[in-house]
Design an enzyme around this catalytic site. Structure first.
Site, PDB file in Angstrom:
ATOM      1  N   SER A   1      34.289  -0.065  37.210  1.00 40.20           N
ATOM      2  CA  SER A   1      33.262   0.741  36.556  1.00 40.20           C
ATOM      3  C   SER A   1      33.009   0.440  35.487  1.00 40.20           C
ATOM      4  O   SER A   1      32.711  -0.355  34.731  1.00 40.20           O
ATOM      5  CB  SER A   1      34.507   2.247  36.663  1.00 40.20           C
ATOM      6  OG  SER A   1      35.020   1.328  35.535  1.00 40.20           O
TER       7      SER A   1
ATOM      8  N   LEU B   1      39.347   6.240  34.020  1.00 36.42           N
ATOM      9  CA  LEU B   1      37.859   6.005  33.580  1.00 36.42           C
ATOM     10  C   LEU B   1      36.633   5.270  33.700  1.00 36.42           C
ATOM     11  O   LEU B   1      37.039   4.491  34.215  1.00 36.42           O
ATOM     12  CB  LEU B   1      38.414   6.408  31.538  1.00 36.42           C
ATOM     13  CG  LEU B   1      38.684   7.349  31.541  1.00 36.42           C
ATOM     14  CD1 LEU B   1      39.115   7.431  30.080  1.00 36.42           C
ATOM     15  CD2 LEU B   1      38.836   8.779  31.916  1.00 36.42           C
TER      16      LEU B   1
ATOM     17  N   HIS C   1      38.246  -2.919  39.127  1.00 34.81           N
ATOM     18  CA  HIS C   1      39.796  -2.992  39.156  1.00 34.81           C
ATOM     19  C   HIS C   1      40.076  -3.356  40.905  1.00 34.81           C
ATOM     20  O   HIS C   1      41.065  -3.259  40.472  1.00 34.81           O
ATOM     21  CB  HIS C   1      39.847  -1.302  39.890  1.00 34.81           C
ATOM     22  CG  HIS C   1      39.016  -0.176  38.634  1.00 34.81           C
ATOM     23  ND1 HIS C   1      39.834   0.372  38.578  1.00 34.81           N
ATOM     24  CD2 HIS C   1      37.526   0.066  38.321  1.00 34.81           C
ATOM     25  CE1 HIS C   1      39.235   1.029  37.059  1.00 34.81           C
ATOM     26  NE2 HIS C   1      38.026   0.919  37.431  1.00 34.81           N
TER      27      HIS C   1
ATOM     28  N   LEU D   1      39.734  -5.816  43.586  1.00 36.02           N
ATOM     29  CA  LEU D   1      39.101  -7.031  45.208  1.00 36.02           C
ATOM     30  C   LEU D   1      40.279  -7.477  46.656  1.00 36.02           C
ATOM     31  O   LEU D   1      41.076  -7.949  46.077  1.00 36.02           O
ATOM     32  CB  LEU D   1      38.536  -8.471  44.166  1.00 36.02           C
ATOM     33  CG  LEU D   1      38.131  -9.475  45.522  1.00 36.02           C
ATOM     34  CD1 LEU D   1      37.045 -10.244  44.730  1.00 36.02           C
ATOM     35  CD2 LEU D   1      38.552  -9.994  45.817  1.00 36.02           C
TER      36      LEU D   1
ATOM     37  N   TYR E   1      41.219 -16.800  39.731  1.00 34.61           N
ATOM     38  CA  TYR E   1      39.868 -15.727  38.896  1.00 34.61           C
ATOM     39  C   TYR E   1      39.280 -16.987  38.692  1.00 34.61           C
ATOM     40  O   TYR E   1      37.970 -17.292  38.086  1.00 34.61           O
ATOM     41  CB  TYR E   1      40.403 -14.600  38.209  1.00 34.61           C
ATOM     42  CG  TYR E   1      40.336 -13.744  39.052  1.00 34.61           C
ATOM     43  CD1 TYR E   1      39.457 -13.207  39.991  1.00 34.61           C
ATOM     44  CD2 TYR E   1      41.883 -12.695  39.296  1.00 34.61           C
ATOM     45  CE1 TYR E   1      39.750 -12.039  40.709  1.00 34.61           C
ATOM     46  CE2 TYR E   1      41.796 -11.867  40.530  1.00 34.61           C
ATOM     47  CZ  TYR E   1      40.219 -11.049  40.964  1.00 34.61           C
ATOM     48  OH  TYR E   1      40.789 -10.323  42.580  1.00 34.61           O
TER      49      TYR E   1
END
Length: 205
Positions: free
Chosen positions: A95, A109, A120, A122, A166
């Site tokens: 988002s 939000l 948010h 994976l 990451y």
């Protein structure tokens, strides 16, 4: 023109030859491998994969079913699913966020005027883990974000043990995240999204 036709990283990838019937005639099959944005109709499949992936590790999910539906209704263009023969095998849900760092409010939000894509979650289906699918999906997602003119960077938060994964995907650690969930603490990570004009001129975005 559909969004799929204008975004090269979401076009189907055919990994196998079409199957034939016993009589030698080709019959219709779904693409062997396909990447596309998710829709609210995918929410249950998304949650089933996420629940199995996270509950056994942390005891909770980053997004519950109603939150998945919430984001897939508000900003489906910030999600990406990997389908094999019509079955969801991996996904990312994001988002938009409008601040420099994530806060507790970022968990629920979507800020339409924001330029940071908050990733948010994976998750990869248990039957296809350890095949590099998470890395491949993240690479495709980051390339896709380059086609979105409003996206300037990607943000996520993860536990310590996921930081090396990451980092291999190109993210850098920003330090401890302000967000906590129960007893869990997180590292906040960032990836710049560059080359918007170049990508739009040269890749059909």
């Amino acid at each position: 023109m559909s969004a799929l036709s204008t975004l090269p990283f979401l076009k189907p990838v055919h990994l196998r030859s079409p199957r034939s019937s016993p009589g030698g005639q080709r019959r219709h099959t779904l693409p062997a491998s396909e990447f596309r944005c998710l829709s609210p109709e995918d929410a249950v499949s998304v949650f089933e994969i996420e629940r199995e992936a996270f509950i056994s590790v942390s005891g909770d999910c980053p997004l519950h079913l109603d939150e998945i539906r919430h984001f897939l209704n508000l900003c489906p263009e910030l999600s990406l699913g990997w389908f094999e023969e019509g079955r969801l095998v991996a996904f990312i849900i994001g988002s938009l966020w409008d601040q420099e760092r994530l806060s507790q409010a970022a968990l629920t939000l979507h800020k339409p005027q924001g330029s940071a894509v908050h990733i948010h979650v994976l998750a990869v289906h248990r039957t296809v883990r350890q095949q590099g699918k998470g890395s491949i999906l993240m690479w495709r997602y980051l390339q896709y974000l380059r086609c979105l003119p409003f996206a300037r960077r990607a943000l996520l938060m993860c536990e310590d043990f996921l930081v090396p994964f990451y980092q291999k995907c190109g993210f850098e650690a920003l330090g401890p995240c302000e967000v906590t969930v129960g007893d869990l603490a997180f590292v906040e990570m960032q990836h710049p999204v560059r080359g918007h004009a170049f990508m739009r001129r040269n890749s059909g975005c």
